[in-house]
Design an enzyme around this catalytic site. Structure first.
Site, PDB file in Angstrom:
ATOM      1  N   LYS A  95      50.632  -8.237   3.080  1.00 20.65           N
ATOM      2  CA  LYS A  95      52.265  -8.255   3.836  1.00 20.65           C
ATOM      3  C   LYS A  95      51.888  -8.790   5.439  1.00 20.65           C
ATOM      4  O   LYS A  95      52.833  -9.030   5.990  1.00 20.65           O
ATOM      5  CB  LYS A  95      52.953  -6.963   3.815  1.00 20.65           C
ATOM      6  CG  LYS A  95      53.388  -6.726   2.506  1.00 20.65           C
ATOM      7  CD  LYS A  95      54.003  -5.330   2.620  1.00 20.65           C
ATOM      8  CE  LYS A  95      54.482  -4.842   1.046  1.00 20.65           C
ATOM      9  NZ  LYS A  95      53.218  -4.969   0.085  1.00 20.65           N
ATOM     10  N   VAL A 142      48.290  -1.603  -4.796  1.00 18.15           N
ATOM     11  CA  VAL A 142      47.421  -0.741  -5.586  1.00 18.15           C
ATOM     12  C   VAL A 142      48.339   0.283  -6.653  1.00 18.15           C
ATOM     13  O   VAL A 142      48.954   1.029  -6.028  1.00 18.15           O
ATOM     14  CB  VAL A 142      46.545  -0.013  -4.682  1.00 18.15           C
ATOM     15  CG1 VAL A 142      45.616   0.819  -5.486  1.00 18.15           C
ATOM     16  CG2 VAL A 142      45.827  -0.858  -3.558  1.00 18.15           C
ATOM     17  N   SER A 146      49.428   6.190  -3.580  1.00 17.40           N
ATOM     18  CA  SER A 146      50.952   6.884  -2.671  1.00 17.40           C
ATOM     19  C   SER A 146      51.655   5.707  -2.306  1.00 17.40           C
ATOM     20  O   SER A 146      51.601   4.676  -1.775  1.00 17.40           O
ATOM     21  CB  SER A 146      50.221   7.396  -1.512  1.00 17.40           C
ATOM     22  OG  SER A 146      51.262   7.990  -0.861  1.00 17.40           O
ATOM     23  N   GLU A 237      61.795  -6.907   3.374  1.00 14.37           N
ATOM     24  CA  GLU A 237      61.117  -7.256   2.086  1.00 14.37           C
ATOM     25  C   GLU A 237      61.255  -8.773   1.515  1.00 14.37           C
ATOM     26  O   GLU A 237      62.340  -9.174   1.948  1.00 14.37           O
ATOM     27  CB  GLU A 237      61.887  -6.412   0.729  1.00 14.37           C
ATOM     28  CG  GLU A 237      61.136  -4.870   0.619  1.00 14.37           C
ATOM     29  CD  GLU A 237      61.409  -4.120  -0.438  1.00 14.37           C
ATOM     30  OE1 GLU A 237      60.766  -3.412  -0.804  1.00 14.37           O
ATOM     31  OE2 GLU A 237      62.755  -4.549  -1.210  1.00 14.37           O
TER      32      GLU A 237
END
Length: 308
Positions: A95, A142, A146, A237
């Site tokens: 990002k 990933v 979390s 986003e």
């Protein structure tokens, strides 16, 4: 996270009973406490993974993103150089490439800081003392980490709720937790300083396809037993992520799945001046002003405009 720190410490003590382990509950934004930890522990290697990474939340709370992802990184990098750390590895994100959100822009700033610190360390070390080598790794998403989308989908399926996807065409790069850990460790070995390492993650995955496969994995039929609901892209986003910016020269390494970018030179003094201005703006907690100040630090950042 106090709980995650406790969990990590317990796992280390269980799996590696012979190691001398010290868990420190501290805030990377607190330079004084971090300086004490660096002086007492004298680390040889620092893996800097502490960051805020939730894109929509950071659009709402950009001050916190600036203080954690930028100010915290600067604290650690400066202390690493001052205390003679051998290698400093920043965990960054895809990002950070042509960012459209606060999270990506703050992580791109962290990359720029690391590249600038590497130049400073290389230029200023004296005698036989080796300079601190600063480098970064860029992650995709990933799986199972979390905040990952996978546990969210699993909870929705378990409750027979609609699986929520932002857009039918949204895609992301994915990597496993073991791949992420290996990338960090391998970068620490391969890096001479000033590089950004990227894992070859293959082709990006369409999130809607992933949702359908997960529903089938649970023995259910998508759009029959479990509907898929499109809720629209959230603030900040993108439809798709990129791993490199146009013009960044990417090279192979001795590791078949790891690529490397030799980072651009960074004027650290000018960068720190702009970061100081950004931090001052952030204290006023004006989200619009913070985004504009971030754009002055990261020229390729294009802030999104939200309705009042």
């Amino acid at each position: 996270s106090e709980f995650n720190l406790f969990e990590a410490e317990m796992e280390f003590r269980s799996r590696f009973p012979g190691l001398d382990i010290r868990a420190c509950l501290a805030d990377i934004r607190d330079r004084e406490i971090m300086a004490r930890i660096f002086r007492e522990c004298r680390p040889d290697v620092v893996f800097h993974a502490a960051a805020y990474k939730h894109v929509p939340l950071q659009e709402l709370h950009p001050r916190e993103a600036v203080r954690c992802n930028i100010l915290g990184t600067r604290n650690l990098a400066e202390l690493a150089r001052e205390t003679g750390v051998e290698r400093f590895i920043l965990v960054s994100t895809d990002k950070a490439v042509r960012p459209t959100n606060v999270m990506g822009a703050t992580k791109r700033t962290a990359e720029m800081l690391i590249l600038g610190m590497n130049e400073l360390a290389a230029e200023s070390h004296a005698g036989s003392a080796a300079p601190t080598r600063f480098l970064a790794v860029r992650f995709g998403n990933v799986l199972g980490s979390s905040g990952s989308v996978l546990p969210i989908f699993q909870r929705q399926i378990a409750r027979f709720e609609p699986v929520t996807v932002t857009h039918p065409d949204v895609t992301r790069y994915f990597m496993s937790i073991p791949e992420a850990a290996q990338l960090i460790l391998q970068a620490g070995v391969l890096g001479d300083g000033g590089e950004i390492f990227i894992l070859d993650m293959g082709k990006p995955v369409r999130i809607a396809d992933m949702a359908r496969e997960l529903i089938r994995f649970h023995g259910l039929e998508p759009d029959v037993d479990i509907p898929i609901r499109y809720i629209g892209l959230r603030p900040g986003e993108k439809l798709y992520e990129e791993l490199i910016t146009e013009g960044e020269g990417i090279e192979t390494t001795v590791h078949e799945k790891i690529r490397v970018i030799r980072g651009d030179r960074s004027d650290l003094a000018e960068l720190n001046r702009r970061i100081d201005e950004l931090v001052a703006v952030a204290e006023a907690q004006d989200a619009f002003a913070i985004r504009n100040a971030l754009a002055r630090v990261v020229p390729e950042y294009t802030p999104q405009i939200f309705p009042a």
